[in-house]
Design a protein around this motif. Structure first.
Motif, short mmCIF file in Angstrom:
data_model
loop_
_atom_site.label_atom_id
_atom_site.label_comp_id
_atom_site.label_asym_id
_atom_site.label_seq_id
_atom_site.Cartn_x
_atom_site.Cartn_y
_atom_site.Cartn_z
N PRO A 32 23.34 -4.16 0.69
CA PRO A 32 22.00 -4.36 0.14
C PRO A 32 20.91 -4.36 1.20
N ASP A 33 21.04 -3.51 2.24
CA ASP A 33 20.02 -3.46 3.28
C ASP A 33 18.73 -2.89 2.71
N SER A 34 17.59 -3.40 3.24
CA SER A 34 16.30 -2.98 2.70
C SER A 34 16.04 -1.50 2.92
N ASP A 35 16.61 -0.91 3.99
CA ASP A 35 16.33 0.50 4.26
C ASP A 35 17.05 1.42 3.30
N ARG A 36 17.93 0.88 2.46
CA ARG A 36 18.64 1.71 1.51
C ARG A 36 17.94 1.75 0.15
N ALA A 37 16.90 0.97 -0.01
CA ALA A 37 16.16 0.97 -1.27
C ALA A 37 15.39 2.28 -1.42
N PRO A 38 15.31 2.82 -2.65
CA PRO A 38 14.56 4.07 -2.84
C PRO A 38 13.08 3.87 -2.61
N ARG A 39 12.41 4.92 -2.15
CA ARG A 39 10.96 4.89 -1.91
C ARG A 39 10.26 5.75 -2.95
N LEU A 40 9.23 5.20 -3.57
CA LEU A 40 8.41 5.97 -4.50
C LEU A 40 7.19 6.49 -3.75
N ILE A 41 7.11 7.81 -3.62
CA ILE A 41 6.02 8.45 -2.90
C ILE A 41 5.13 9.14 -3.92
N CYS A 42 3.87 8.71 -4.01
CA CYS A 42 2.96 9.27 -5.02
C CYS A 42 1.54 8.87 -4.68
N LYS A 43 0.60 9.48 -5.39
CA LYS A 43 -0.80 9.09 -5.28
C LYS A 43 -1.02 7.84 -6.13
N PRO A 44 -1.69 6.83 -5.62
CA PRO A 44 -1.92 5.61 -6.42
C PRO A 44 -2.61 5.93 -7.74
N SER A 45 -2.08 5.38 -8.81
CA SER A 45 -2.65 5.59 -10.14
C SER A 45 -2.20 4.47 -11.05
N ALA A 46 -2.78 4.41 -12.24
CA ALA A 46 -2.39 3.40 -13.22
C ALA A 46 -0.94 3.58 -13.64
N LEU A 47 -0.52 4.83 -13.82
CA LEU A 47 0.87 5.07 -14.22
C LEU A 47 1.84 4.68 -13.12
N ALA A 48 1.50 4.96 -11.87
CA ALA A 48 2.37 4.58 -10.75
C ALA A 48 2.56 3.07 -10.71
N LYS A 49 1.48 2.32 -10.90
CA LYS A 49 1.58 0.85 -10.92
C LYS A 49 2.46 0.38 -12.07
N TYR A 50 2.30 1.04 -13.21
CA TYR A 50 3.09 0.64 -14.39
C TYR A 50 4.57 0.92 -14.16
N LEU A 51 4.89 2.07 -13.54
CA LEU A 51 6.29 2.40 -13.27
C LEU A 51 6.91 1.39 -12.31
N LEU A 52 6.18 1.02 -11.28
CA LEU A 52 6.70 0.05 -10.32
C LEU A 52 6.91 -1.31 -10.96
N LYS A 53 6.10 -1.61 -11.98
CA LYS A 53 6.19 -2.91 -12.63
C LYS A 53 7.29 -2.96 -13.68
N THR A 54 7.48 -1.88 -14.43
CA THR A 54 8.37 -1.92 -15.59
C THR A 54 9.69 -1.19 -15.39
N CYS A 55 9.72 -0.21 -14.50
CA CYS A 55 10.94 0.58 -14.32
C CYS A 55 11.70 0.02 -13.12
#
Length: 440
Positions: A32-55
Motif C-alpha cells: 500500500p505504498d503511496s507511490d502506487r496510487a493512481p494519478r488523475l491527470i486533467c484540467k481542473p473542472s467541476a466534473l473532475a472534483k466530483y469524480l475525485l469525491k464520488t469515484c
C-alpha cells in the motif's frame, strides 16, 4: 564431504527461499505504498472534483493491490492472448450499412433460470455499454470479462465487430480504415433507434481507441454518447505502426491479421495485391498493403494518417473521456513519449488515470477480476449522477430566470405607459447567470 557442507546447503536453500518469497510477494501482491496510487491527470473542472469525491477508484486514496504487479508482460498475455475468461453468452445482430456492407453487434446476455438465455427488452432503460475491441478484431479475455462485469451491474454490453472481423461476413470489397468512423456511426444510430430511452456508454481497448476517438471527434455533440472510456489506448498510432511493439506482440498481431485475411483471398484479390500482403514483415507494411498501395488507390503513408489520426478532431469531442493507462505498458512504450499529457492538462473533456503497474489492458487484481473494469463502472455511474444534478440545476435556474422576466415586465408596465414593443432596460442574463457546464 566436510561435515559443514550439508548445513551450508540448507542455509543457502533457506536464503534462496526467503528471497523468492519476497520477490513473489512483491510481484503478486503490491503493497500500500503511496507511490502506487493512481494519478488523475486533467484540467481542473467541476466534473473532475466530483469524480475525485464520488469515484473511489479514481480518488488519490485508492491504492489497488495488483496481481503480478512486477510482471507487466504476464498481465498483458493473460488478459490479451489468453482467451479463457468469464462465461458470457452472446446473441448477434447483423447490421446492413448504407453501402450494403455488413457489421455485427454481439449482445452479452445473462443466463435464464432454466439454463437458457434471457435477452433484454428493447424498451428497457438499462444503460448500454458499447465495447470496441482492438483494431485487429481480436476478442480478448479482457473484453469478455468487461462484458461480464457490466452485466453484473445491470448494464447491457454489446461488442462492435468491424467488416469481416470476428466471423462477420465480407459483403462488399471494402475494409474499414483505422480511423474511419462511418460504420460505427451507423451502428450507434441503430442502437439509438432500438433503445431510445437508454443511456449509451462506450469503451475501447488498445488500438480500438483510434476508432472511438475518431468517432467522438467527428460527431462532437451529436455522438449520442453519455461518456466514454479507453483502456490502454494507443494515441500516437502512426509512430506505433512505424516503430512497432516488442517482437512477440508484433509477430502475434501480424500472424493473427494475416490469418483472418486469408479467408478472403479471392474476393480481396480484386482490390489488393494479396501476394504482396502475405509477404509483409511488419504491421506498417501490412497496413500500407491494405489501404495505401491498392489496385484502386495510391495514398502516401502520411496522407493516410492525415485522414485516420485519432486525434485529428480531438478539439471537437464534447463528452467526458476517461483513459486508463499504466507506466509499465509493454505495447505502447515509454509513457513520457507516448502519452499526450498536454491533451489532458488543457482539454476539460479528457481525464487520464495513470497507474504504476497494469501492463497493457491488464490491471489484474486476480485471474478473474480487473481493477480497470471496476473503475469504468464507477466512472459511468458518477458521470451519470453528475449530469443529472447539472440538468436539475439548469432547469431550476431557467424557471427562476423566467419568473424574474415576468416580474420585471410587470413592473415596467405598471405606470400604464408600458407598450408591448417598448424596450425593457433590465438585462436578465447579467442578473441571473444560470448556464452551467461540467467543463467550467
Amino acid at each position: 564431504m566436510p561435515l559443514w557442507a550439508p548445513a551450508l546447503c540448507i542455509a543457502s536453500l533457506a536464503a534462496l527461499a526467503l528471497l523468492a518469497r519476497r520477490w513473489l510477494a512483491r510481484c503478486f501482491q503490491d503493497g500500500p505504498d503511496s507511490d502506487r496510487a493512481p494519478r488523475l491527470i486533467c484540467k481542473p473542472s467541476a466534473l473532475a472534483k466530483y469524480l475525485l469525491k464520488t469515484c473511489l477508484a479514481v480518488g488519490a486514496g485508492s491504492q489497488p493491490r495488483w496481481a503480478w504487479s512486477g510482471l507487466p508482460h504476464l498481465q498483458t498475455v493473460w488478459s490479451g492472448v489468453w482467451t479463457a475468461g468469464a462465461a458470457v453468452h452472446f446473441t448477434r445482430d447483423y447490421l446492413q450499412l448504407a453501402d450494403e456492407g455488413l457489421v455485427a453487434l454481439d449482445w452479452a446476455v445473462a443466463a435464464a433460470a432454466g439454463g437458457g438465455r434471457r435477452r433484454s427488452s428493447s424498451s428497457s432503460p438499462a444503460p448500454i455499454v458499447l465495447v470496441i475491441p482492438n483494431s485487429f478484431g481480436k476478442i480478448t479475455s479482457n473484453v469478455i470479462k468487461l462484458c461480464a462485469s457490466a452485466l453484473d451491474c445491470g448494464h447491457r454490453p454489446v461488442i462492435f465487430n468491424r467488416r469481416c472481423q470476428n466471423g462477420c461476413l465480407l459483403t462488399t470489397l471494402k475494409l474499414q480504415q483505422f480511423g474511419d468512423p462511418s460504420d460505427l456511426r451507423e451502428a450507434v444510430r441503430y442502437i439509438r433507434y432500438k433503445h431510445p430511452s437508454a443511456r449509451l456508454f462506450t469503451v475501447s481497448e488498445s488500438t480500438g481507441a483510434g476508432l472511438l476517438l475518431s468517432y467522438l471527434g467527428e460527431c462532437g455533440s451529436s455522438s449520442y454518447v453519455t461518456c466514454a472510456a479507453c483502456i490502454s489506448p494507443i494515441f500516437r498510432c502512426q509512430e506505433w505502426f512505424e516503430k512497432g511493439s516488442p517482437w512477440l506482440y508484433h509477430w502475434l498481431l501480424l500472424i493473427y491479421q494475416k490469418t483472418w485475411l486469408s479467408r478472403y483471398t479471392t474476393a480481396l484479390g480484386e482490390i489488393i495485391d494479396m501476394e504482396k500482403l502475405f509477404a509483409t514483415q511488419t504491421l506498417k507494411e501490412l497496413e500500407e498493403a491494405l489501404f495505401c498501395q491498392t489496385k484502386k488507390s495510391n495514398l502516401t503513408w502520411d496522407a493516410y494518417w492525415e485522414k485516420n489520426d485519432p486525434l485529428r478532431d480531438v478539439d471537437e469531442v464534447a463528452v467526458p473521456v476517461l483513459c486508463i493507462c499504466s507506466q509499465d505498458d509493454p505495447c505502447r512504450g515509454d509513457a513520457d513519449t507516448t502519452l499526450p499529457f498536454e491533451l489532458f492538462e488543457t482539454n476539460p473533456h479528457f481525464f487520464l488515470l495513470l497507474t504504476k503497474h497494469g501492463g497493457h489492458c491488464g490491471f489484474l487484481k486476480s485471474r478473474s477480476s480487473a481493477w480497470s473494469h471496476e473503475v469504468l463502472l464507477e466512472y459511468f455511474k458518477s458521470v451519470s449522477e453528475f449530469l443529472v444534478t447539472e440538468e436539475r440545476t439548469k432547469s431550476f435556474s431557467k424557471r427562476k430566470c423566467a419568473g424574474a422576466v415576468n416580474s420585471m415586465s410587470y413592473k415596467c408596465g405598471r405606470d400604464n405607459s408600458y407598450r408591448g414593443d417598448a424596450f425593457c432596460p433590465h438585462n436578465i442574463h447579467e442578473i441571473f447567470s444560470w448556464q452551467r457546464s461540467y467543463t467550467r
